[in-house]
Design a protein around this motif. Structure first.
Motif, mmCIF file in Angstrom:
data_model
loop_
_atom_site.group_PDB
_atom_site.id
_atom_site.type_symbol
_atom_site.label_atom_id
_atom_site.label_comp_id
_atom_site.label_asym_id
_atom_site.label_seq_id
_atom_site.Cartn_x
_atom_site.Cartn_y
_atom_site.Cartn_z
ATOM 1 N N PHE A 72 6.310 -13.245 -8.937
ATOM 2 C CA PHE A 72 6.286 -11.888 -8.370
ATOM 3 C C PHE A 72 4.939 -11.567 -7.735
ATOM 4 O O PHE A 72 4.415 -10.455 -7.857
ATOM 5 C CB PHE A 72 6.656 -10.840 -9.427
ATOM 6 N N ASP A 73 4.394 -12.540 -7.031
ATOM 7 C CA ASP A 73 3.139 -12.370 -6.299
ATOM 8 C C ASP A 73 3.471 -12.077 -4.834
ATOM 9 O O ASP A 73 3.844 -12.992 -4.087
ATOM 10 C CB ASP A 73 2.294 -13.642 -6.403
ATOM 11 N N PRO A 74 3.361 -10.824 -4.384
ATOM 12 C CA PRO A 74 3.771 -10.491 -3.022
ATOM 13 C C PRO A 74 2.934 -11.182 -1.947
ATOM 14 O O PRO A 74 3.448 -11.496 -0.867
ATOM 15 C CB PRO A 74 3.615 -8.975 -2.959
ATOM 16 N N ILE A 75 1.662 -11.437 -2.229
ATOM 17 C CA ILE A 75 0.817 -12.106 -1.238
ATOM 18 C C ILE A 75 1.303 -13.531 -1.005
ATOM 19 O O ILE A 75 1.407 -13.993 0.142
ATOM 20 C CB ILE A 75 -0.660 -12.085 -1.675
ATOM 21 N N GLN A 76 1.612 -14.231 -2.098
ATOM 22 C CA GLN A 76 2.126 -15.595 -1.969
ATOM 23 C C GLN A 76 3.448 -15.610 -1.196
ATOM 24 O O GLN A 76 3.668 -16.481 -0.351
ATOM 25 C CB GLN A 76 2.330 -16.210 -3.352
ATOM 26 N N ALA A 122 7.239 -7.642 0.123
ATOM 27 C CA ALA A 122 6.052 -8.478 -0.088
ATOM 28 C C ALA A 122 4.986 -8.176 0.958
ATOM 29 O O ALA A 122 3.792 -8.045 0.638
ATOM 30 C CB ALA A 122 6.442 -9.954 -0.040
ATOM 31 N N LYS A 123 5.389 -8.051 2.203
ATOM 32 C CA LYS A 123 4.446 -7.749 3.275
ATOM 33 C C LYS A 123 3.816 -6.373 3.074
ATOM 34 O O LYS A 123 2.610 -6.186 3.292
ATOM 35 C CB LYS A 123 5.150 -7.832 4.629
ATOM 36 N N ASP A 127 -0.843 -5.243 1.314
ATOM 37 C CA ASP A 127 -1.953 -4.389 1.756
ATOM 38 C C ASP A 127 -2.677 -3.716 0.596
ATOM 39 O O ASP A 127 -3.692 -3.044 0.809
ATOM 40 C CB ASP A 127 -1.439 -3.305 2.718
ATOM 41 N N PHE A 128 -2.163 -3.906 -0.624
ATOM 42 C CA PHE A 128 -2.751 -3.249 -1.790
ATOM 43 C C PHE A 128 -3.271 -4.308 -2.764
ATOM 44 O O PHE A 128 -2.487 -5.024 -3.387
ATOM 45 C CB PHE A 128 -1.717 -2.359 -2.487
ATOM 46 N N GLN A 132 -3.846 0.014 -8.922
ATOM 47 C CA GLN A 132 -4.539 1.287 -8.798
ATOM 48 C C GLN A 132 -4.655 1.711 -7.337
ATOM 49 O O GLN A 132 -4.554 2.900 -7.012
ATOM 50 C CB GLN A 132 -5.926 1.210 -9.427
ATOM 51 N N SER A 133 -4.857 0.747 -6.451
ATOM 52 C CA SER A 133 -4.938 1.094 -5.029
ATOM 53 C C SER A 133 -3.602 1.631 -4.533
ATOM 54 O O SER A 133 -3.563 2.530 -3.681
ATOM 55 C CB SER A 133 -5.377 -0.115 -4.205
ATOM 56 N N PHE A 134 -2.513 1.127 -5.077
ATOM 57 C CA PHE A 134 -1.197 1.665 -4.711
ATOM 58 C C PHE A 134 -1.019 3.063 -5.296
ATOM 59 O O PHE A 134 -0.513 3.961 -4.621
ATOM 60 C CB PHE A 134 -0.076 0.744 -5.188
#
Length: 257
Positions: A72-76, A122-123, A127-128, A132-134
């Motif tokens: 569940f790694d959106p960047i990957q 994922a895309k 961006d977060f 916490q940034s989300f």
């Protein structure tokens, strides 16, 4: 407590199996829903992405797709999967069970729709850098009721297959108590109660949030109460109460005393 809230609570507690402690646990469950990592946020989005007719049965438990989505790694996912077909290929490689062969060009296939939603999510989350940034991003929309409306509209555009109501549901069930989901139960009961005359989900959301603000109600808790009246699904305790929405509207809605 408004007349509607009081009568909705009384109706649910009058049913066989109704219990105040269980009811309050469902209404206040927002306190336990906040995601602490981007992976948790992505997993939550993936869970909501299958929330459409028939799709939960096709997709199954999101947890079984953990390897497909790189833990569940959106960047990957965003880096290694350029199209929805790449996700479908990983589903095949990981030998995830599907009903029949998945055709990547069949736009009506549940798996194709789901893969597109997973890739867009994922895309978006890429961006977060942190959860916490989300959370800060969501909080930035709390300035007034108009800016709060803008967030589910934005998600609707960023996330494939997410309508306004589904975007609201993701936010509401991620611990953001200031949101409601304008589904059939909220829409029907709030229209019958005179809280809204809006025909659109957007309009119902705006009117219901305004009603909650005026009466000092937590939107999540009001939404969940009305949803329980319509569904009877006390999912935290695996109970299904014998509710009747039409009976509630005709008999209990305006009951006084």
């Amino acid at each position: 407590m408004t007349l509607l809230v009081r009568n909705a609570r009384a109706y649910l507690l009058s049913l066989d199996g109704g219990a105040e402690k269980v009811l309050d646990a469902h209404l206040q469950n927002w306190q336990h829903l906040r995601n602490d990592s981007i992976a948790d946020l992505y997993r939550t989005l993936l869970h909501h992405a299958k929330n459409r007719k028939g799709m939960p049965n096709s997709i199954g438990d999101v947890e079984r797709l953990r390897e497909v989505f790189f833990g569940f790694d959106p960047i990957q996912v965003a880096v290694k999967c350029k199209t929805h077909k790449d996700i479908l290929d990983r589903i095949a490689e990981k030998r995830i069970s599907t009903a029949g062969i998945v055709d990547p060009i069949n736009q009506r296939s549940h798996w194709v729709i789901y893969a597109k939603a997973a890739l867009s999510a994922a895309k978006f989350l890429s961006d977060f850098p942190t959860a916490q940034s989300f959370h800060d991003f969501v909080q930035s929309f709390y300035k007034n009721h108009y800016s709060r409306l803008a967030l589910p509209l934005l998600l609707k555009e960023e996330l494939f297959g997410f309508g306004f109501a589904l975007a609201c549901d993701f936010l509401k069930e991620s611990g953001y108590k200031e949101f409601v989901k304008p589904d059939t139960h909220l829409n029907d009961i709030c229209r019958a109660a005179g809280i809204t005359t809006a025909e659109s989900d957007f309009g119902v959301f705006k009117d219901v949030v305004a009603y909650c603000t005026e009466h000092g109600l937590v939107p999540y808790e009001f939404d969940k109460l009305i949803w329980l009246v319509g569904s009877g699904n006390f999912y935290l305790t695996n109970q299904k109460l014998p509710v009747n929405k039409e009976y509630f509207i005709s008999t209990w809605l305006q009951r006084d005393g």
